[in-house]
Motif scaffolding. Sequence first.
Motif, mmCIF file in Angstrom:
data_model
loop_
_atom_site.group_PDB
_atom_site.id
_atom_site.type_symbol
_atom_site.label_atom_id
_atom_site.label_comp_id
_atom_site.label_asym_id
_atom_site.label_seq_id
_atom_site.Cartn_x
_atom_site.Cartn_y
_atom_site.Cartn_z
ATOM 1 N N LEU A 109 39.292 53.169 38.000
ATOM 2 C CA LEU A 109 39.741 52.387 39.152
ATOM 3 C C LEU A 109 38.807 51.219 39.428
ATOM 4 C CD1 LEU A 109 40.882 55.212 41.604
ATOM 5 C CD2 LEU A 109 42.327 53.589 40.366
ATOM 6 N N ALA A 110 37.525 51.387 39.156
ATOM 7 C CA ALA A 110 36.573 50.298 39.377
ATOM 8 C C ALA A 110 36.939 49.075 38.538
ATOM 9 C CB ALA A 110 35.157 50.758 39.044
ATOM 10 N N GLU A 111 37.305 49.299 37.284
ATOM 11 C CA GLU A 111 37.684 48.186 36.426
ATOM 12 C C GLU A 111 39.011 47.568 36.867
ATOM 13 O OE1 GLU A 111 35.687 46.908 33.395
ATOM 14 O OE2 GLU A 111 34.676 47.592 35.216
ATOM 15 N N ILE A 112 39.920 48.407 37.365
ATOM 16 C CA ILE A 112 41.193 47.891 37.883
ATOM 17 C C ILE A 112 40.956 47.020 39.102
ATOM 18 C CG2 ILE A 112 43.352 48.560 39.008
ATOM 19 C CD1 ILE A 112 43.354 51.052 37.189
ATOM 20 N N PHE A 113 40.102 47.493 40.018
ATOM 21 C CA PHE A 113 39.799 46.714 41.228
ATOM 22 C C PHE A 113 39.105 45.407 40.876
ATOM 23 C CE2 PHE A 113 39.510 51.004 43.596
ATOM 24 C CZ PHE A 113 40.882 51.012 43.769
ATOM 25 N N ARG A 114 38.175 45.472 39.952
ATOM 26 C CA ARG A 114 37.436 44.262 39.573
ATOM 27 C C ARG A 114 38.377 43.239 38.944
ATOM 28 N NH1 ARG A 114 35.083 42.195 35.066
ATOM 29 N NH2 ARG A 114 35.740 43.986 33.816
ATOM 30 N N ALA A 115 39.252 43.712 38.047
ATOM 31 C CA ALA A 115 40.199 42.793 37.407
ATOM 32 C C ALA A 115 41.161 42.203 38.432
ATOM 33 C CB ALA A 115 40.973 43.528 36.315
ATOM 34 N N GLY A 116 41.609 43.017 39.375
ATOM 35 C CA GLY A 116 42.511 42.520 40.405
ATOM 36 C C GLY A 116 41.843 41.494 41.304
ATOM 37 N N TYR A 117 40.577 41.734 41.623
ATOM 38 C CA TYR A 117 39.834 40.801 42.478
ATOM 39 C C TYR A 117 39.673 39.456 41.778
ATOM 40 C CZ TYR A 117 36.181 39.115 45.633
ATOM 41 O OH TYR A 117 35.452 38.371 46.523
ATOM 42 N N GLU A 118 39.358 39.515 40.494
ATOM 43 C CA GLU A 118 39.123 38.275 39.754
ATOM 44 C C GLU A 118 40.422 37.576 39.377
ATOM 45 O OE1 GLU A 118 36.774 39.419 36.441
ATOM 46 O OE2 GLU A 118 34.917 39.644 37.603
ATOM 47 N N ALA A 119 41.555 38.273 39.464
ATOM 48 C CA ALA A 119 42.829 37.675 39.060
ATOM 49 C C ALA A 119 43.345 36.663 40.071
ATOM 50 C CB ALA A 119 43.875 38.771 38.842
ATOM 51 N N VAL A 120 42.939 36.792 41.323
ATOM 52 C CA VAL A 120 43.391 35.857 42.351
ATOM 53 C C VAL A 120 42.627 34.544 42.186
ATOM 54 C CG1 VAL A 120 43.611 35.454 44.832
ATOM 55 C CG2 VAL A 120 43.910 37.763 43.909
ATOM 56 N N PRO A 121 43.316 33.427 42.138
ATOM 57 C CA PRO A 121 42.648 32.132 41.924
ATOM 58 C C PRO A 121 41.562 31.884 42.972
ATOM 59 C CG PRO A 121 45.019 31.889 41.719
ATOM 60 C CD PRO A 121 44.782 33.268 42.221
ATOM 61 N N PRO A 122 40.343 31.526 42.566
ATOM 62 C CA PRO A 122 39.263 31.283 43.525
ATOM 63 C C PRO A 122 39.505 30.073 44.421
ATOM 64 C CG PRO A 122 38.596 30.625 41.311
ATOM 65 C CD PRO A 122 39.891 31.346 41.167
ATOM 66 N N GLY A 123 40.393 29.182 43.992
ATOM 67 C CA GLY A 123 40.669 28.003 44.798
ATOM 68 C C GLY A 123 41.287 28.340 46.137
ATOM 69 N N GLN A 124 41.927 29.501 46.251
ATOM 70 C CA GLN A 124 42.515 29.902 47.519
ATOM 71 C C GLN A 124 41.438 30.101 48.587
ATOM 72 O OE1 GLN A 124 45.099 33.277 47.130
ATOM 73 N NE2 GLN A 124 46.390 32.323 45.575
ATOM 74 N N LYS A 125 40.324 30.694 48.181
ATOM 75 C CA LYS A 125 39.234 30.895 49.138
ATOM 76 C C LYS A 125 38.656 29.559 49.577
ATOM 77 C CE LYS A 125 34.722 33.120 49.679
ATOM 78 N NZ LYS A 125 33.675 33.951 49.023
ATOM 79 N N GLU A 126 38.455 28.679 48.633
ATOM 80 C CA GLU A 126 37.899 27.373 48.966
ATOM 81 C C GLU A 126 38.826 26.616 49.920
ATOM 82 O OE1 GLU A 126 37.358 25.500 45.231
ATOM 83 O OE2 GLU A 126 35.877 26.975 44.496
ATOM 84 N N ALA A 127 40.129 26.691 49.656
ATOM 85 C CA ALA A 127 41.081 25.992 50.518
ATOM 86 C C ALA A 127 41.119 26.597 51.916
ATOM 87 C CB ALA A 127 42.477 26.042 49.888
ATOM 88 N N ALA A 128 41.068 27.929 51.982
ATOM 89 C CA ALA A 128 41.104 28.604 53.279
ATOM 90 C C ALA A 128 39.879 28.261 54.115
ATOM 91 C CB ALA A 128 41.211 30.112 53.080
ATOM 92 N N LEU A 129 38.703 28.289 53.489
ATOM 93 C CA LEU A 129 37.480 27.968 54.224
ATOM 94 C C LEU A 129 37.429 26.490 54.604
ATOM 95 C CD1 LEU A 129 34.860 30.066 52.178
ATOM 96 C CD2 LEU A 129 36.049 30.684 54.285
ATOM 97 N N ALA A 130 38.040 25.653 53.765
ATOM 98 C CA ALA A 130 38.018 24.211 54.042
ATOM 99 C C ALA A 130 38.815 23.865 55.295
ATOM 100 C CB ALA A 130 38.572 23.439 52.844
#
Length: 250
Positions: A109-130
């Motif tokens: 499950l740890a590898e599944i969670f890690r892959a799922g976390y990294e699968a979401v584009p990081p640009g979404q976080k940058e846009a949200a914080l911006a």
Amino acid sequence: MTGAFAALDFGPVWEMRSELLKGIWTMVLISVVSFALAIVGGLILAGMRQSKSRPIAWAGFLLIQVLRGIALYVLLLWMFFGLASAGGFQFEPIPAGILALSLLNSAYLAEIFRAGYEAVPPGQKEAALAVGLPRRTWFARIHLPQVTQITLPAMGNVFVDNIKDTSILSVIGVTELLRESQRWAQFYQLPFEFYTAAAVIYLAIVTLVTFGWRRLERRAGRHLDTTRQVRRSRALIFGIGARSETATAP
């Protein structure tokens, strides 16, 4: 051949249905509890793997590799018989089975969670914080729903495997479904009948869990507008052809 099947007697299986039901209940209890603990352990290990501290990240990596590399059968024997013979703590059968299943599945499950976390584009976080969105709101409203939708199918596969792996716990005396089937198969000298009944019960339970998990997946994604990127990431995680998944995306 017809005469051989005509000689089969499933009457004792029906007579021992209460004992088999006890085994089913034990199996369900162990499956649910161990999977819940594995989710917690998987989140912890995934957090360690994502840590910016290299020692913590390496410790998480090594723990995952060790837990994934040990066979469940060997882990059970080591925990239940090995530790006791070495003067260590003596586990009861059910706690030992729950702990072994939890440790094993937490690594997957740890590898599944890690892959799922990294699968979401990081640009979404940058846009949200911006635009001034708080980190907590971004994580709860934007990031977590997408991670959940991506990882749920693989989590369902782990849960199904966890249910079937409870049969191995009979080696340390856990009175789950297979143990009860073995017990009464030997008593009545009817191995075909009792093991056939056990196989049918496992198949029925796994089928019900699969359909129930599919409903959970659809419910978890009912408010999401799934993008091409999320579809592609999900496909890559489960080994599905990303082209066929993304070709029908609006």
